[in-house]
Design an enzyme around this catalytic site. Structure first.
Site, PDB file in Angstrom:
ATOM      1  N   GLU A 215       0.808  -1.424  -0.226  1.00 39.81           N
ATOM      2  CA  GLU A 215       0.379  -0.092  -0.256  1.00 39.81           C
ATOM      3  C   GLU A 215       0.530   1.188   0.146  1.00 39.81           C
ATOM      4  O   GLU A 215       0.623   2.006  -0.528  1.00 39.81           O
ATOM      5  CB  GLU A 215      -1.159  -0.416   1.209  1.00 39.81           C
ATOM      6  CG  GLU A 215      -1.695   1.455   1.446  1.00 39.81           C
ATOM      7  CD  GLU A 215      -2.681   1.360   2.607  1.00 39.81           C
ATOM      8  OE1 GLU A 215      -3.971   1.461   2.423  1.00 39.81           O
ATOM      9  OE2 GLU A 215      -1.975   1.142   3.539  1.00 39.81           O
TER      10      GLU A 215
ATOM     11  N   TRP B  55      -8.776  -1.909   0.138  1.00 40.66           N
ATOM     12  CA  TRP B  55      -9.565  -0.873  -0.172  1.00 40.66           C
ATOM     13  C   TRP B  55     -10.593  -1.212  -1.433  1.00 40.66           C
ATOM     14  O   TRP B  55     -11.304  -0.992  -2.274  1.00 40.66           O
ATOM     15  CB  TRP B  55      -8.255   0.658  -1.198  1.00 40.66           C
ATOM     16  CG  TRP B  55      -7.574   1.081  -0.683  1.00 40.66           C
ATOM     17  CD1 TRP B  55      -6.261   0.854  -0.074  1.00 40.66           C
ATOM     18  CD2 TRP B  55      -7.550   2.382  -0.244  1.00 40.66           C
ATOM     19  NE1 TRP B  55      -5.699   1.614   0.543  1.00 40.66           N
ATOM     20  CE2 TRP B  55      -7.152   3.154   0.359  1.00 40.66           C
ATOM     21  CE3 TRP B  55      -9.161   3.541  -0.423  1.00 40.66           C
ATOM     22  CZ2 TRP B  55      -6.553   4.470   0.622  1.00 40.66           C
ATOM     23  CZ3 TRP B  55      -8.729   4.524   0.201  1.00 40.66           C
ATOM     24  CH2 TRP B  55      -8.194   4.881   0.434  1.00 40.66           C
TER      25      TRP B  55
ATOM     26  N   TYR C  92      -4.298   9.188  -1.793  1.00 38.85           N
ATOM     27  CA  TYR C  92      -3.473   9.801  -0.830  1.00 38.85           C
ATOM     28  C   TYR C  92      -2.323  10.216  -2.308  1.00 38.85           C
ATOM     29  O   TYR C  92      -1.291  10.404  -2.552  1.00 38.85           O
ATOM     30  CB  TYR C  92      -3.117   8.570  -0.228  1.00 38.85           C
ATOM     31  CG  TYR C  92      -3.793   8.685   1.255  1.00 38.85           C
ATOM     32  CD1 TYR C  92      -3.585   9.397   2.559  1.00 38.85           C
ATOM     33  CD2 TYR C  92      -4.685   7.579   0.983  1.00 38.85           C
ATOM     34  CE1 TYR C  92      -4.302   9.106   3.601  1.00 38.85           C
ATOM     35  CE2 TYR C  92      -5.490   7.137   2.636  1.00 38.85           C
ATOM     36  CZ  TYR C  92      -5.875   8.681   3.425  1.00 38.85           C
ATOM     37  OH  TYR C  92      -5.812   8.197   4.413  1.00 38.85           O
TER      38      TYR C  92
ATOM     39  N   ARG D 273       9.185  23.451   6.566  1.00 42.74           N
ATOM     40  CA  ARG D 273       9.033  23.600   5.872  1.00 42.74           C
ATOM     41  C   ARG D 273       8.715  22.087   5.303  1.00 42.74           C
ATOM     42  O   ARG D 273       7.642  21.752   3.856  1.00 42.74           O
ATOM     43  CB  ARG D 273       8.742  24.487   4.924  1.00 42.74           C
ATOM     44  CG  ARG D 273       8.209  25.378   5.907  1.00 42.74           C
ATOM     45  CD  ARG D 273       8.343  27.056   4.081  1.00 42.74           C
ATOM     46  NE  ARG D 273       8.574  27.922   5.472  1.00 42.74           N
ATOM     47  CZ  ARG D 273       8.625  29.410   4.076  1.00 42.74           C
ATOM     48  NH1 ARG D 273       8.632  29.633   2.910  1.00 42.74           N
ATOM     49  NH2 ARG D 273       9.002  30.325   5.120  1.00 42.74           N
TER      50      ARG D 273
ATOM     51  N   CYS E 180      -7.599   9.713   6.007  1.00 43.00           N
ATOM     52  CA  CYS E 180      -7.565   9.377   7.287  1.00 43.00           C
ATOM     53  C   CYS E 180      -5.982  10.543   8.184  1.00 43.00           C
ATOM     54  O   CYS E 180      -6.280  11.076   8.790  1.00 43.00           O
ATOM     55  CB  CYS E 180      -7.482   8.609   7.976  1.00 43.00           C
ATOM     56  SG  CYS E 180      -9.565   7.927   7.556  1.00 43.00           S
TER      57      CYS E 180
ATOM     58  N   ARG F  52      -6.311  12.453  11.333  1.00 39.98           N
ATOM     59  CA  ARG F  52      -7.422  13.263  11.926  1.00 39.98           C
ATOM     60  C   ARG F  52      -9.166  12.254  11.902  1.00 39.98           C
ATOM     61  O   ARG F  52      -9.397  12.422  13.393  1.00 39.98           O
ATOM     62  CB  ARG F  52      -8.255  13.873  10.936  1.00 39.98           C
ATOM     63  CG  ARG F  52      -9.121  12.790   9.547  1.00 39.98           C
ATOM     64  CD  ARG F  52      -9.931  13.724   8.576  1.00 39.98           C
ATOM     65  NE  ARG F  52     -10.200  12.673   7.192  1.00 39.98           N
ATOM     66  CZ  ARG F  52     -11.333  12.101   7.779  1.00 39.98           C
ATOM     67  NH1 ARG F  52     -12.529  11.545   8.700  1.00 39.98           N
ATOM     68  NH2 ARG F  52     -11.921  10.646   6.341  1.00 39.98           N
TER      69      ARG F  52
ATOM     70  N   ASP G  18      -8.831   4.454  13.281  1.00 39.23           N
ATOM     71  CA  ASP G  18      -9.511   3.254  13.639  1.00 39.23           C
ATOM     72  C   ASP G  18      -8.044   2.247  14.074  1.00 39.23           C
ATOM     73  O   ASP G  18      -8.187   1.674  13.731  1.00 39.23           O
ATOM     74  CB  ASP G  18     -10.159   2.202  12.495  1.00 39.23           C
ATOM     75  CG  ASP G  18     -10.325   1.002  12.371  1.00 39.23           C
ATOM     76  OD1 ASP G  18     -10.328   0.548  13.576  1.00 39.23           O
ATOM     77  OD2 ASP G  18     -11.180   0.401  11.313  1.00 39.23           O
TER      78      ASP G  18
END
Length: 317
Positions: A62, A84, A148, A181, A200, A220, A223
């Site tokens: 992934e 997915w 992503y 940065r 997520c 954010r 699970d």
């Protein structure tokens, strides 16, 4: 118990003890805590949990998929990575091209109705086979939108130009290591509606000190049982790969969670895991001089990984 399992178990115990009962988008229900941070010293080993078996193959393929900027299921399915599938399948069964049995609310129905579960699994296998074998079908129904990898490697600026965030950050780490940065964001408000699932793990930042590279992730939505063990190992692997690319040693992975939640149908699984003692942490070995952008799963190895058996739990879609 190794320090990685210890930190994770402490998180699980704290949420079960002080978490708030909340409804959620999936209608499953959760116990949730807002705001939590874990720190993992990557010099102490690789943080692949040992109190349940966690698949490094799924994590690594992934992550490579993200790094390549890929958003189509085919690469994942070539490695039998099914992380997915549900989101792409949901889009497909809602499309005019689907003519099979009714798949409305398939996630919940498959858990509650064994007969329907068999029908669902058969339809999913047909879907996966077509993604792998039919190029036109793959292009139309295998893509997950601007998730992503798209944001990491091809963020669209306000003038429509493409910004390769990951490549730019790596160049900055080589030339201006003490910059504040070194940030890659997957949260692009203009493209949230074009994603199968809004990100997520939304933003990560690198930090260089004493020749060591550390990474902090802000997630954010977390699970705790199914997702977070993968996220820990994935970003630890990313830290290793970026450090190697830039000529640094690894430092810490810092994992900052927003809504840290345990789904109500994961309680038994969490309690089972918390009853277990862990083993020593494994080690990551990279068998290649390839760039991070060309790395293959076969270049990576986890050595001395000993774990308890995996614990299954349903995914909330």
């Amino acid at each position: 118990m190794n320090p990685f399992d210890t930190v994770y178990h402490q998180l699980c115990e704290e949420i079960l003890e002080v978490g708030n009962k909340r409804d959620d988008r999936t209608a499953t229900g959760t116990v949730s805590k807002f705001g939590h941070q874990m720190r993992f010293d990557l010099s102490q080993g690789f943080p692949l949990l040992t109190t349940k078996k966690v698949s490094f193959k799924l994590i690594a393929t992934e992550l490579i998929w993200f790094i390549r900027g890929d958003t189509n299921l085919r690469y994942l399915l070539q490695y039998n990575n099914n992380i997915w599938n549900e989101w792409a399948f949901e889009n497909y069964v809602k499309s005019p091209d689907y003519h099979g049995p009714d798949m409305t609310n398939f996630g919940h129905r498959a858990q509650q109705d064994p007969k329907f579960n068999e029908i669902y699994k058969a339809e999913m296998e047909k879907f996966k086979t077509k993604i792998l074998e039919d190029d036109d079908f793959m292009i139309k129904h295998g893509d997950l939108g601007n998730v992503y990898g798209k944001q990491w490697r091809d963020w669209k600026g306000i003038d429509g130009t493409s910004i390769d965030q990951l490549k730019n950050v790596i160049e900055q780490l080589k030339t201006h290591p003490y910059s504040r940065r070194h940030i890659v964001s997957a949260w692009n408000p203009a493209e949230i509606d074009s994603m199968a699932l809004p990100p997520c793990h939304t933003l990560f930042q690198f930090y260089v000190e004493n020749g060591k590279l550390s990474c902090q992730l802000y997630q954010r939505s977390a699970d705790i049982f199914l997702g977070v063990p993968f996220n820990i190992a994935s970003y630890a692997l990313l830290t290793h790969l970026v450090a190697r690319e830039c000529g640094y040693e690894v430092g810490e992975f810092v994992h900052t969670l927003g809504d840290a939640h345990i789904y109500s149908n994961h309680f038994d699984a969490i309690h089972k895991q918390l009853e277990r003692d862990g083993f020593d942490a494994p080690e990551l070995v990279i068998h290649s001089d390839r760039s991070i952008f060309d790395i293959e799963y076969e270049d990576l190895e986890i050595k001395n990984y000993q774990s308890h058996p995996s614990i299954k739990a349903p995914i909330a879609v």
